[in-house]
Design a protein around this motif. Structure first.
Motif, PDB file in Angstrom:
ATOM      1  N   LEU A   2      33.360  48.118  47.095  1.00  0.00           N
ATOM      2  CA  LEU A   2      34.197  47.583  47.560  1.00  0.00           C
ATOM      3  C   LEU A   2      35.792  49.101  46.781  1.00  0.00           C
ATOM      4  CD1 LEU A   2      35.022  44.670  48.098  1.00  0.00           C
ATOM      5  CD2 LEU A   2      34.445  45.799  49.746  1.00  0.00           C
ATOM      6  N   GLU A  24      32.978  39.381  52.099  1.00  0.00           N
ATOM      7  CA  GLU A  24      34.175  39.367  52.511  1.00  0.00           C
ATOM      8  C   GLU A  24      35.270  38.371  51.710  1.00  0.00           C
ATOM      9  OE1 GLU A  24      32.318  36.088  55.418  1.00  0.00           O
ATOM     10  OE2 GLU A  24      33.218  37.377  57.314  1.00  0.00           O
ATOM     11  N   GLU A  65      37.168  41.249  49.610  1.00  0.00           N
ATOM     12  CA  GLU A  65      38.105  42.213  50.348  1.00  0.00           C
ATOM     13  C   GLU A  65      39.231  41.366  50.803  1.00  0.00           C
ATOM     14  OE1 GLU A  65      35.156  42.864  53.680  1.00  0.00           O
ATOM     15  OE2 GLU A  65      35.436  45.145  53.499  1.00  0.00           O
ATOM     16  N   ALA A  66      38.865  40.360  50.941  1.00  0.00           N
ATOM     17  CA  ALA A  66      40.366  39.769  50.204  1.00  0.00           C
ATOM     18  C   ALA A  66      41.284  39.997  49.200  1.00  0.00           C
ATOM     19  CB  ALA A  66      40.457  37.936  51.037  1.00  0.00           C
ATOM     20  N   VAL A 113      40.524  42.026  46.645  1.00  0.00           N
ATOM     21  CA  VAL A 113      40.866  43.562  46.913  1.00  0.00           C
ATOM     22  C   VAL A 113      42.106  44.032  47.374  1.00  0.00           C
ATOM     23  CG1 VAL A 113      40.356  45.841  46.840  1.00  0.00           C
ATOM     24  CG2 VAL A 113      38.859  44.041  45.960  1.00  0.00           C
ATOM     25  N   THR A 114      42.176  43.622  48.994  1.00  0.00           N
ATOM     26  CA  THR A 114      43.867  43.899  49.806  1.00  0.00           C
ATOM     27  C   THR A 114      45.100  43.672  48.342  1.00  0.00           C
ATOM     28  OG1 THR A 114      41.903  43.555  51.562  1.00  0.00           O
ATOM     29  CG2 THR A 114      44.759  43.696  51.639  1.00  0.00           C
ATOM     30  N   GLU A 115      44.405  42.013  48.360  1.00  0.00           N
ATOM     31  CA  GLU A 115      45.923  41.559  47.349  1.00  0.00           C
ATOM     32  C   GLU A 115      45.990  42.375  46.486  1.00  0.00           C
ATOM     33  OE1 GLU A 115      46.826  36.702  47.011  1.00  0.00           O
ATOM     34  OE2 GLU A 115      44.592  37.826  47.291  1.00  0.00           O
ATOM     35  N   ARG A 160      45.126  45.241  45.755  1.00  0.00           N
ATOM     36  CA  ARG A 160      46.103  46.622  46.407  1.00  0.00           C
ATOM     37  C   ARG A 160      47.472  47.085  46.418  1.00  0.00           C
ATOM     38  NH1 ARG A 160      41.712  50.878  45.753  1.00  0.00           N
ATOM     39  NH2 ARG A 160      39.984  50.395  46.179  1.00  0.00           N
ATOM     40  N   ALA A 161      47.985  45.811  46.707  1.00  0.00           N
ATOM     41  CA  ALA A 161      49.074  45.333  47.488  1.00  0.00           C
ATOM     42  C   ALA A 161      50.047  44.903  46.442  1.00  0.00           C
ATOM     43  CB  ALA A 161      49.311  44.134  48.307  1.00  0.00           C
TER      44      ALA A 161
END
Lengths: 327, 328
Positions: free
Chosen positions: A61, A222, A225-226, A228-230, A232-233
């Motif tokens: 990821l 899964e 991924e959630a 990593v998204t957080e 990155r934000a």
């Protein structure tokens, strides 16, 4: 408890890639154990067998702009990150063409090209490093997060608590991945922490937390991924992955601290065979394909061992290089 | 000529010019921002450079020194201030196990351009947890550069040079020096971080010291001069890598050496200097090397006890006289 309660939700390419990475780690580690037995690898060797779903599920990821900090049980992370198997094996053989010119060995694998910052063998030592790397990423304004892997044993170190606070306080893009394999060497989690709910420790510092079954590569991917998204934000996150080390802590460990039945129960939940069975049951992958993949992976590992075995040794005249820039 | 300024002011100027000259430079430490620095070195810098450059850290020496290592790896040029040398023991792991080792451990792939500054030394009745002199411990470690600025020139000049070093540098600022004033000999101070300096030439005996012991060693030399003894004073400035050539050159002339070291005698840095003199200057010596060091005791609070523990002008003078064998 069965592994994975629902169908594998990824498209075939992703699904097979997860399997391939886990298999690469497994076969590489088996080769390490064999080479250790032959005396070609010495010192401490910490095998990752049993925990493959974590590295295989999380590391892909990360993009080339991201950084990775790991521990002394890091062969798998390095492999999945893209450090060549032969360069890793040569390092373990102590050869000049190893990724660290034979200065690091199994516990200190580094690779600048993939932003792989080790290979840290002080438990918890990588955590403040990750905070600083993440601070630098944030300040430079370039994209990029830092994933820091460590075991649950590190959560007893002050370094964890100081780093968790700093990361949350400075809001740096750090993902703390706790591989909870239940034993800090031979000390079980409940014998070292009054509070065994690890996410609770992290949440207390203001980190966003998530937890998943670390034996299930689907759940790992899964959940990661959630997270990593957080990250990155801009929100630092803590991810606990419950896993298990099938082999001894190191090659010197007589395993007096755990029952064989416990090991067997966790082996039954092994990430590699349970996932392979799921793919087959879903019709995503056949036995012939698996055998072909295994042969391909085995060939990569064999080539790595052959490369390491014939790699040159660093002459002792080079002993003092790379201590400081001048030396 | 520039006006007189304190060692503290010179340090602040050094920070200001480093921060102004390179956007990658930032200062991280306890109370470096709003408080203005526990020794007021960074006073005013928060207003000038803002909180992204002057970063107040929680009381987490291991955490923020380790973060400094990571930030250096990530492309920044951090200056990490540790309030006092005793607190640096909480950060020995990132300094020794990571910063000093990383270049070698990674086969030369990574390096850590980090500057760590800390106050050090005794003499202000701060007792056993704020007064020690442990620079010799750091100087023991390959991979580090260890600096001990003792003059306004060095306070002004060494920081920028340390930031230019691609490897970790540890700077020891003796707490007794912050208020000492002097005049810069060059606008940017002395940026040499490789060599010792002869602070006073002399032909009869060489006094070797560094950091906070420099002023009293110079005072001892002045007292010896009144008695007709011409003492040279060598200020090491850099404890690792060590410039022994300057020391040997002076000792070859004076044939006598007195080592003044604020750390404990046993295993102290003067022991290393003494050993090197035996190894490389034995036949230049007319007398055994003398060491003046701190008594083997945690630094006590009471004034007369603290003074008794530390090297003093009188004990330096006495050692020089012993070295001269009563000929002075």
């Amino acid at each position: 408890m069965p592994v994975g309660r629902y169908p594998v939700p990824f498209d075939r390419d992703v699904a097979v890639e997860l399997l391939r990475q886990m298999l690469r780690i497994r076969r590489f580690e088996e080769a390490c154990a064999e080479q250790y037995g032959l005396g070609n690898i010495r010192g401490f060797l910490h095998l990752y067998i049993g925990q493959e779903a974590v590295a295989a599920g999380v590391v892909p990821l990360l993009g080339p702009e991201d950084s990775l900090v790991a521990t002394y049980r890091e062969h798998g992370h390095a492999l999945v990150r893209g450090v060549a198997a032969r360069s890793l094996m040569a390092e373990m053989f102590g050869r000049a063409t190893g990724c660290c010119r034979g200065r690091g060995g199994s516990m200190h694998l580094f690779d600048a090209a993939t932003r792989f910052y080790g290979g840290n063998a002080i438990v918890g030592g990588g955590l403040p490093l990750a905070v600083g790397l993440a601070l630098a990423a944030k300040r430079s304004g370039r994209a990029g997060i830092v994933a820091c892997f460590f075991g649950e044993g590190a959560m007893a170190e002050g370094a964890f608590h100081e780093s968790a606070n700093l990361a949350a306080l400075w809001r740096v893009p750090a993902l703390f991945v706790c591989e909870n394999n239940r034993y800090a060497m031979g000390t079980a989690l409940e014998r070292s922490q009054a509070r065994t709910d690890l996410c609770g420790h992290a949440a207390a510092y203001g980190l966003s937390t998530r937890s998943a079954d670390g034996m299930d590569v689907v759940a790992v991917r899964e959940t990661a991924e959630a997270a990593v998204t957080e990250v990155r934000a801009g929100t630092p996150c803590f991810l606990e992955l419950q896993t298990y080390r099938f082999r001894a802590h190191s090659m010197f460990d007589p395993e007096l601290y755990r029952e064989r039945a416990e090991v067997e129960a966790w082996r039954a939940r092994g990430p590699l065979h349970t996932y392979t069975d799921r793919l087959k049951a879903q019709g995503l992958y056949g036995e012939a394909e698996f055998l072909a993949l295994d042969a391909e992976v085995a060939a990569e590992v064999r080539a790595a061992v052959a490369y390491a075995a014939s790699a040159p040794t660093e002459p002792a005249t080079e002993l003092l290089r790379d201590v400081t820039v001048a030396a | 000529m520039s006006a007189r300024q304190t060692y503290r002011d010179a340090l602040r100027e050094a920070h200001r010019s480093a921060l102004g000259g390179d956007p990658r430079v930032l200062l991280i430490g306890e109370d470096v921002g709003r408080y203005g620095g526990s020794y007021a070195v960074s006073r005013g810098l928060l207003d000038e450079f803002g909180p992204d450059r002057i970063v107040d850290a929680p009381l987490s020496e291991l955490g923020f020194v380790g973060a400094g290592v990571g930030a250096a790896l990530g492309g920044l040029r951090p200056i990490v201030e540790i309030m006092t040398v005793n607190f640096s023991l909480l950060a020995l792991d990132p300094i020794v196990n990571t910063a000093a080792s990383l270049r070698h451990m990674s086969g030369g792939q990574f390096h850590v351009p980090l500057v760590i500054r800390m106050a050090t030394g005794a003499g202000r009745q701060l007792a056993a947890q704020h007064s020690h002199s442990l620079e010799g411990w750091y100087a023991h470690v390959p991979g580090l550069r260890v600096l001990a600025p003792a003059t306004v020139d060095d306070a002004r000049g060494m920081l920028g040079a340390a930031l230019d070093d691609p490897d970790p540098v540890v700077i020891f600022e003796h707490a007794q020096l912050y208020n000492v004033d002097g005049t810069l000999t060059a606008p940017g101070g002395d940026p040499d971080i490789a060599h010792a300096r002869v602070r006073r030439p002399g032909g009869d005996v060489t006094l070797v010291t560094w950091g906070g012991m420099l002023p009293r060693t110079l005072a001892a030399a002045a007292e010896l001069a009144e008695a007709g003894v011409d003492a040279a004073v060598v200020d090491l400035r850099v404890l690792r890598p060590l410039d022994m050539a300057t020391v040997y050159e002076s000792v070859r002339r004076t044939r006598r050496a007195v080592l003044v070291d604020e750390s404990w005698r046993s295993g102290g840095f003067a022991a290393e200097l003494s050993a090197r003199l035996m190894e490389c200057a034995f036949y230049d010596l007319d007398a055994p090397v003398e060491r003046v060091a701190t008594a083997e005791v945690p630094i006590p609070y009471a004034r007369q006890l603290e003074e008794a523990a530390l090297p003093q002008v009188a004990s330096i003078v006495a050692a020089a006289r012993r070295c001269l064998g009563g000929s002075a």
